[in-house]
Each structure stands twice: as structure tokens, then as C-alpha cells.
Design a protein around this motif. Structure first.
Motif, PDB file in Angstrom:
ATOM      1  N   ILE A 176      12.325   3.323 -31.999  1.00 47.24           N
ATOM      2  CA  ILE A 176      12.484   3.370 -30.544  1.00 47.24           C
ATOM      3  C   ILE A 176      13.964   3.151 -30.251  1.00 47.24           C
ATOM      4  CG2 ILE A 176      11.790   2.372 -28.334  1.00 47.24           C
ATOM      5  CD1 ILE A 176       9.255   1.328 -29.733  1.00 47.24           C
ATOM      6  N   ASP A 177      14.681   4.216 -30.024  1.00 52.57           N
ATOM      7  CA  ASP A 177      16.131   4.118 -29.819  1.00 52.57           C
ATOM      8  C   ASP A 177      16.483   3.561 -28.446  1.00 52.57           C
ATOM      9  OD1 ASP A 177      16.962   5.164 -32.339  1.00 52.57           O
ATOM     10  OD2 ASP A 177      16.404   7.166 -31.661  1.00 52.57           O
ATOM     11  N   ASP A 178      15.660   3.838 -27.455  1.00 49.33           N
ATOM     12  CA  ASP A 178      15.929   3.388 -26.097  1.00 49.33           C
ATOM     13  C   ASP A 178      15.786   1.872 -25.998  1.00 49.33           C
ATOM     14  OD1 ASP A 178      16.123   3.691 -23.107  1.00 49.33           O
ATOM     15  OD2 ASP A 178      14.071   2.926 -23.242  1.00 49.33           O
ATOM     16  N   VAL A 179      16.834   1.195 -25.551  1.00 44.25           N
ATOM     17  CA  VAL A 179      16.817  -0.264 -25.469  1.00 44.25           C
ATOM     18  C   VAL A 179      15.708  -0.746 -24.544  1.00 44.25           C
ATOM     19  CG1 VAL A 179      18.109  -2.277 -24.641  1.00 44.25           C
ATOM     20  CG2 VAL A 179      19.237  -0.574 -26.090  1.00 44.25           C
ATOM     21  N   GLY A 180      15.553  -0.095 -23.395  1.00 45.14           N
ATOM     22  CA  GLY A 180      14.515  -0.510 -22.453  1.00 45.14           C
ATOM     23  C   GLY A 180      13.128  -0.410 -23.046  1.00 45.14           C
ATOM     24  N   GLY A 181      12.856   0.682 -23.777  1.00 45.15           N
ATOM     25  CA  GLY A 181      11.547   0.851 -24.396  1.00 45.15           C
ATOM     26  C   GLY A 181      11.283  -0.176 -25.477  1.00 45.15           C
ATOM     27  N   ALA A 182      12.311  -0.474 -26.280  1.00 43.95           N
ATOM     28  CA  ALA A 182      12.155  -1.460 -27.344  1.00 43.95           C
ATOM     29  C   ALA A 182      11.967  -2.864 -26.773  1.00 43.95           C
ATOM     30  CB  ALA A 182      13.364  -1.421 -28.269  1.00 43.95           C
ATOM     31  N   VAL A 183      12.701  -3.192 -25.709  1.00 44.08           N
ATOM     32  CA  VAL A 183      12.541  -4.495 -25.070  1.00 44.08           C
ATOM     33  C   VAL A 183      11.141  -4.627 -24.485  1.00 44.08           C
ATOM     34  CG1 VAL A 183      13.274  -5.910 -23.102  1.00 44.08           C
ATOM     35  CG2 VAL A 183      14.977  -4.896 -24.623  1.00 44.08           C
ATOM     36  N   ALA A 184      10.628  -3.561 -23.861  1.00 45.77           N
ATOM     37  CA  ALA A 184       9.284  -3.599 -23.284  1.00 45.77           C
ATOM     38  C   ALA A 184       8.230  -3.843 -24.368  1.00 45.77           C
ATOM     39  CB  ALA A 184       9.000  -2.290 -22.547  1.00 45.77           C
ATOM     40  N   GLN A 185       8.394  -3.184 -25.527  1.00 47.09           N
ATOM     41  CA  GLN A 185       7.437  -3.404 -26.618  1.00 47.09           C
ATOM     42  C   GLN A 185       7.527  -4.838 -27.124  1.00 47.09           C
ATOM     43  OE1 GLN A 185       6.174  -0.426 -29.512  1.00 47.09           O
ATOM     44  NE2 GLN A 185       7.198  -1.611 -31.109  1.00 47.09           N
ATOM     45  N   ALA A 186       8.741  -5.361 -27.260  1.00 44.49           N
ATOM     46  CA  ALA A 186       8.914  -6.731 -27.734  1.00 44.49           C
ATOM     47  C   ALA A 186       8.287  -7.739 -26.769  1.00 44.49           C
ATOM     48  CB  ALA A 186      10.394  -7.034 -27.921  1.00 44.49           C
ATOM     49  N   PHE A 221      21.437  -4.729 -27.863  1.00 42.68           N
ATOM     50  CA  PHE A 221      19.982  -4.804 -27.862  1.00 42.68           C
ATOM     51  C   PHE A 221      19.516  -6.254 -27.988  1.00 42.68           C
ATOM     52  CE2 PHE A 221      16.008  -4.253 -30.607  1.00 42.68           C
ATOM     53  CZ  PHE A 221      15.171  -4.213 -29.496  1.00 42.68           C
ATOM     54  N   ALA A 222      20.108  -6.999 -28.925  1.00 40.55           N
ATOM     55  CA  ALA A 222      19.720  -8.393 -29.113  1.00 40.55           C
ATOM     56  C   ALA A 222      19.977  -9.208 -27.850  1.00 40.55           C
ATOM     57  CB  ALA A 222      20.486  -8.984 -30.295  1.00 40.55           C
ATOM     58  N   GLN A 223      21.107  -8.949 -27.191  1.00 39.80           N
ATOM     59  CA  GLN A 223      21.433  -9.672 -25.961  1.00 39.80           C
ATOM     60  C   GLN A 223      20.426  -9.357 -24.860  1.00 39.80           C
ATOM     61  OE1 GLN A 223      25.265  -8.664 -24.307  1.00 39.80           O
ATOM     62  NE2 GLN A 223      25.378 -10.529 -23.103  1.00 39.80           N
ATOM     63  N   HIS A 224      20.093  -8.081 -24.679  1.00 43.35           N
ATOM     64  CA  HIS A 224      19.122  -7.690 -23.646  1.00 43.35           C
ATOM     65  C   HIS A 224      17.754  -8.306 -23.932  1.00 43.35           C
ATOM     66  CE1 HIS A 224      21.009  -4.347 -21.138  1.00 43.35           C
ATOM     67  NE2 HIS A 224      21.961  -4.706 -21.974  1.00 43.35           N
ATOM     68  N   LEU A 225      17.340  -8.259 -25.196  1.00 46.60           N
ATOM     69  CA  LEU A 225      16.024  -8.790 -25.548  1.00 46.60           C
ATOM     70  C   LEU A 225      15.982 -10.304 -25.362  1.00 46.60           C
ATOM     71  CD1 LEU A 225      13.202  -8.548 -26.612  1.00 46.60           C
ATOM     72  CD2 LEU A 225      14.118  -8.405 -28.946  1.00 46.60           C
ATOM     73  N   ALA A 275      10.316  -4.839 -32.681  1.00 46.21           N
ATOM     74  CA  ALA A 275      10.615  -4.416 -31.318  1.00 46.21           C
ATOM     75  C   ALA A 275      10.868  -2.918 -31.241  1.00 46.21           C
ATOM     76  CB  ALA A 275      11.845  -5.170 -30.804  1.00 46.21           C
ATOM     77  N   ASP A 276      11.550  -2.375 -32.250  1.00 45.35           N
ATOM     78  CA  ASP A 276      12.054  -1.002 -32.130  1.00 45.35           C
ATOM     79  C   ASP A 276      11.451  -0.033 -33.154  1.00 45.35           C
ATOM     80  OD1 ASP A 276      13.267  -2.035 -34.364  1.00 45.35           O
ATOM     81  OD2 ASP A 276      15.302  -1.429 -33.818  1.00 45.35           O
ATOM     82  N   ARG A 277      10.290  -0.380 -33.691  1.00 47.37           N
ATOM     83  CA  ARG A 277       9.600   0.539 -34.592  1.00 47.37           C
ATOM     84  C   ARG A 277       8.266   0.932 -33.980  1.00 47.37           C
ATOM     85  NH1 ARG A 277      10.715   0.833 -39.982  1.00 47.37           N
ATOM     86  NH2 ARG A 277       9.259   2.584 -39.868  1.00 47.37           N
ATOM     87  N   ARG A 278       7.886   2.193 -34.173  1.00 45.08           N
ATOM     88  CA  ARG A 278       6.578   2.652 -33.704  1.00 45.08           C
ATOM     89  C   ARG A 278       5.519   2.365 -34.767  1.00 45.08           C
ATOM     90  NH1 ARG A 278       7.769   5.098 -29.026  1.00 45.08           N
ATOM     91  NH2 ARG A 278       9.759   6.214 -28.895  1.00 45.08           N
TER      92      ARG A 278
END
Length: 258
Positions: free
Chosen positions: A188-198, A234-238, A168-171
């Protein structure tokens, strides 16, 4: 048909007086835990506690095997022979399996950590050594590796069930490898960006990679890094985003080679 994805997290990474992550806060939002086995992190007490937390939360328990590198958190490459790789894998899996058995449960999977993970993604001989060690211990164990890389291919050659993993959070690079952590934009430090990728990975959609290209990644399981400062949030948001998107969270069934 409802889509299903496994959420896994690298946990049990404290040792001695040094603390890493918040295992208890992360555990309710994942379906699989990869528990450090003392080589890159973890110690007997931490391993026992992490197993107990996972068992209580009905989370699948896996051995997170590594190169012997406590000082470098397992993220420094080392030159190891095929025999050494086989032996260190077997040693670490056996150690965690003892704690699982004592807790009245069992291991379900094995996932290499850090430098060993990335080396095995490229090196078929090293990947074979890891896969054969896992099979020698218990052929029912699932082998988790970078999606489309040498490691899941080695698992299939060994007759194991495999899980292709995405992050989720690696480029990513255009070839499907992960951007090196030596690069400033690797995480990807931004939670929103990592969630979007996941979410894109869970839906089977292409993701943007470095250089402006797009990459299709088949994912049975998505990793949430437990060493993020905001890992629990992050885990909760995802977790919530996946459920809201109609994607179920469950351990992977995996695929056995024909």
C-alpha cells in the motif's frame, strides 16, 4: 481501557557504500527496531550505529534475522535444512547482541526477515528451528511473527513470549498471509491508505483483503517498513494518527504459553 500497540520498523539495512532508509528520522516515531544482522543487509558499522540510535531513543532492540542473501535483500526463498536455520538464527542473534552489550543495553526480541519470515509462517518445522535457536540464546527474548501463523505458535511451543505482527502497508490474502511482493498490489504505497489499515488493526477491526473479503487480524505489533522511500513521513503520520485515536504506542508485553 486504553488500547496499546507496538510500532516496529526494520532498520540498519545499509551496508558498505550502499544506503537504505533513514534510521535516525524514523526512530522517534517507533517503539521497537528490528536491526539487520548482515545476512540480508547491514554490516558491523551499521549495526553498531543502529543500536546506538535505538538506545538513545529508548526503542526496543531486536535482531532481524534472514537467509544469507545480500544480493536479493533476503527476499528470495532458499532451501535450508533445519540445522542450518537454527545455526544461522543463532549466529545473527549473537552478532547483534554483542553490539547491544557493548552499548550497555540488551536485545528484547527477534524477528525473521523477508523470505525466511514468510517460509516460517507456513512451515512448522522451520518455525520450530528458529524458535529453538532464540530460546537457546536467551529464553527471555520475544519472538515476532506473522499474526496467527506457524511462527508465533512455534515460539509458544518453545516457551517464548511471542508478538503477533500485522502490517500497515502490506495487502493480505483471505487466509491471513501477505500478498506476494511479486504482485503489483502487494504494498500500500498511499500513506493515507496504509495509516487507515494500521488504525483498523490497532483497534481490532477487520481489514479488507484481496478478493473483497474481510479479515480479522490480532496484532500485538504493527510493522512500518524502513525501506519505503517515505518511511520517516509515514512513521510520523502513523504515530500521530494512533495518538489522536487514543491508542498508546509502547513495546508489546507479549503472551507466554500456558
Amino acid at each position: 481501557m486504553t488500547r496499546t500497540i507496538d510500532l516496529n520498523c526494520d532498520l540498519g539495512e545499509s551496508f558498505g557504500a550502499w544506503r537504505m532508509g533513514d534510521d535516525e528520522a524514523v526512530m522517534p516515531y517507533i517503539s521497537s527496531a528490528n536491526i539487520a544482522c548482515g545476512y540480508h543487509a547491514g554490516d558491523p558499522g551499521t549495526m553498531r550505529h543502529a543500536v546506538a540510535l535505538a538506545r538513545r531513543a529508548n526503542v526496543a532492540i531486536g535482531a532481524h534475522v534472514s537467509l544469507p542473501d545480500l544480493a536479493g535483500f533476503g527476499r528470495r526463498e532458499m532451501r535450508v535444512s533445519i540445522d542450518e536455520a537454527h545455526a544461522m538464527t543463532l549466529y545473527q542473534v549473537g552478532a547483534l547482541a554483542a553490539f547491544a552489550r557493548a552499548a550497555g543495553t540488551r536485545l528484547t526480541h527477534v524477528k525473521p526477515h523477508g523470505a525466511l519470515y514468510n517460509m516460517a509462517a507456513r512451515d512448522a518445522a522451520l518455525a520450530d528451528a528458529i524458535a529453538q535457536a532464540v530460546h537457546a540464546f536467551d529464553p527471555a527474548l520475544r519472538l515476532v511473527g506473522l499474526a496467527g501463523s506457524e511462527l508465533p505458535r512455534a515460539g509458544e511451543r518453545a516457551g517464548l513470549v511471542v508478538a503477533h505482527e500485522a502490517f500497515a502497508d502490506r495487502r493480505y490474502e483471505a487466509d491471513g498471509s501477505l500478498v506476494s511482493r511479486r504482485e503489483a498490489d502487494a504494498v500500500i504505497d498511499d500513506v493515507g491508505g496504509a495509516v487507515a489499515q494500521a488504525l483498523a488493526l490497532a483497534r481490532g477491526e477487520a481489514i479488507a483483503v484481496r478478493g473483497g473479503a474481510w479479515l480479522q487480524v490480532h496484532a500485538d505489533t504493527i510493522c512500518v517498513h524502513g525501506d519505503r522511500p517515505d518511511a520517516a513521513r509515514f512513521a510520523q503520520h502513523l504515530h500521530r494518527a494512533l495518538l489522536d485515536a487514543g491508542i498508546a504506542i509502547a513495546r508489546p508485553a507479549g503472551r507466554r504459553a500456558a
